[in-house]
Motif scaffolding. Structure first.
Motif, PDB file in Angstrom:
ATOM      1  N   TYR A  70       0.929  -1.309   0.193  1.00 57.88           N
ATOM      2  CA  TYR A  70      -0.129   0.100  -0.498  1.00 57.88           C
ATOM      3  C   TYR A  70       0.801   1.638   0.198  1.00 57.88           C
ATOM      4  CZ  TYR A  70      -3.609   3.103   1.113  1.00 57.88           C
ATOM      5  OH  TYR A  70      -4.947   4.200   1.037  1.00 57.88           O
ATOM      6  N   ASP A  71       2.278   1.697   0.533  1.00 53.84           N
ATOM      7  CA  ASP A  71       3.019   2.674   1.130  1.00 53.84           C
ATOM      8  C   ASP A  71       4.171   2.528  -0.245  1.00 53.84           C
ATOM      9  OD1 ASP A  71       1.701   2.801   3.563  1.00 53.84           O
ATOM     10  OD2 ASP A  71       3.239   2.035   4.472  1.00 53.84           O
ATOM     11  N   SER A  72       4.279   1.179  -1.136  1.00 58.57           N
ATOM     12  CA  SER A  72       5.014   1.265  -2.022  1.00 58.57           C
ATOM     13  C   SER A  72       4.498   2.971  -3.112  1.00 58.57           C
ATOM     14  CB  SER A  72       4.838  -0.214  -2.748  1.00 58.57           C
ATOM     15  OG  SER A  72       3.305  -0.288  -3.993  1.00 58.57           O
ATOM     16  N   PRO A  73       5.251   2.902  -3.990  1.00 59.35           N
ATOM     17  CA  PRO A  73       5.640   4.235  -4.937  1.00 59.35           C
ATOM     18  C   PRO A  73       5.215   3.559  -5.761  1.00 59.35           C
ATOM     19  CG  PRO A  73       7.906   3.921  -3.235  1.00 59.35           C
ATOM     20  CD  PRO A  73       7.002   2.860  -3.032  1.00 59.35           C
ATOM     21  N   ALA A  74       5.022   1.999  -5.984  1.00 58.07           N
ATOM     22  CA  ALA A  74       4.399   2.500  -7.350  1.00 58.07           C
ATOM     23  C   ALA A  74       2.643   2.101  -7.587  1.00 58.07           C
ATOM     24  CB  ALA A  74       5.186   0.219  -7.628  1.00 58.07           C
ATOM     25  N   TYR A  75       2.242   1.347  -5.877  1.00 65.14           N
ATOM     26  CA  TYR A  75       0.910   2.092  -5.715  1.00 65.14           C
ATOM     27  C   TYR A  75       0.442   3.112  -5.228  1.00 65.14           C
ATOM     28  CZ  TYR A  75      -3.565   0.692  -4.093  1.00 65.14           C
ATOM     29  OH  TYR A  75      -5.376   1.442  -4.504  1.00 65.14           O
ATOM     30  N   GLN A  76       1.581   3.705  -4.642  1.00 64.94           N
ATOM     31  CA  GLN A  76       0.703   5.601  -4.864  1.00 64.94           C
ATOM     32  C   GLN A  76       0.662   5.655  -5.791  1.00 64.94           C
ATOM     33  OE1 GLN A  76      -0.037   6.849  -2.190  1.00 64.94           O
ATOM     34  NE2 GLN A  76      -0.376   3.974  -1.510  1.00 64.94           N
TER      35      GLN A  76
END
Length: 117
Positions: A70-76
């Motif tokens: 959830y906190d990953s740059p890819a998801y953000q």
């Protein structure tokens, strides 16, 4: 212990093109963290209470993996594609494990309440 991401989404038709882009890209953001869809966009068969919208259920190996996804740059980077167009609630939660015993849990809660009273 397995962890889950629950989404209660309330899409407003017609769906914006950004939502389709989000759907096309989300799995690639989950793969590095061992995430997979369990339920995707289904309207529940409500037996008690009320429900409006769709249910999304993702599974991750553990709560740390779910949080990292959830906190990953890819998801953000893609989250806004959904969030800007579909209101909803997203929750991360630990699973209870295969040895969960609700009767033992109730006994423990009952004992704690009795000690307080």
């Amino acid at each position: 212990m397995t962890a889950y991401v629950l989404g209660h989404l309330r899409p407003q038709p017609p769906l914006h093109d950004d939502v389709f882009t989000y759907m096309e890209r989300i799995q690639a953001t989950m793969d590095p963290f061992g995430g997979r869809f369990i339920v995707h966009g289904e309207t529940p068969d409500v037996r008690e209470g009320t429900w409006e919208g769709d249910l999304i259920l993702l599974e991750f190996p553990d709560i740390d993996s779910a949080r990292a996804w959830y906190d990953s740059p890819a998801y953000q980077e893609i989250k806004h594609l959904r969030a800007d167009h579909i209101p909803g609630t997203i929750m991360l939660v630990d699973g209870c494990g295969p040895d969960h015993d609700s009767a033992a849990m109730a006994a423990g809660i009952r004992a704690a309440v009795a000690q307080q009273g």
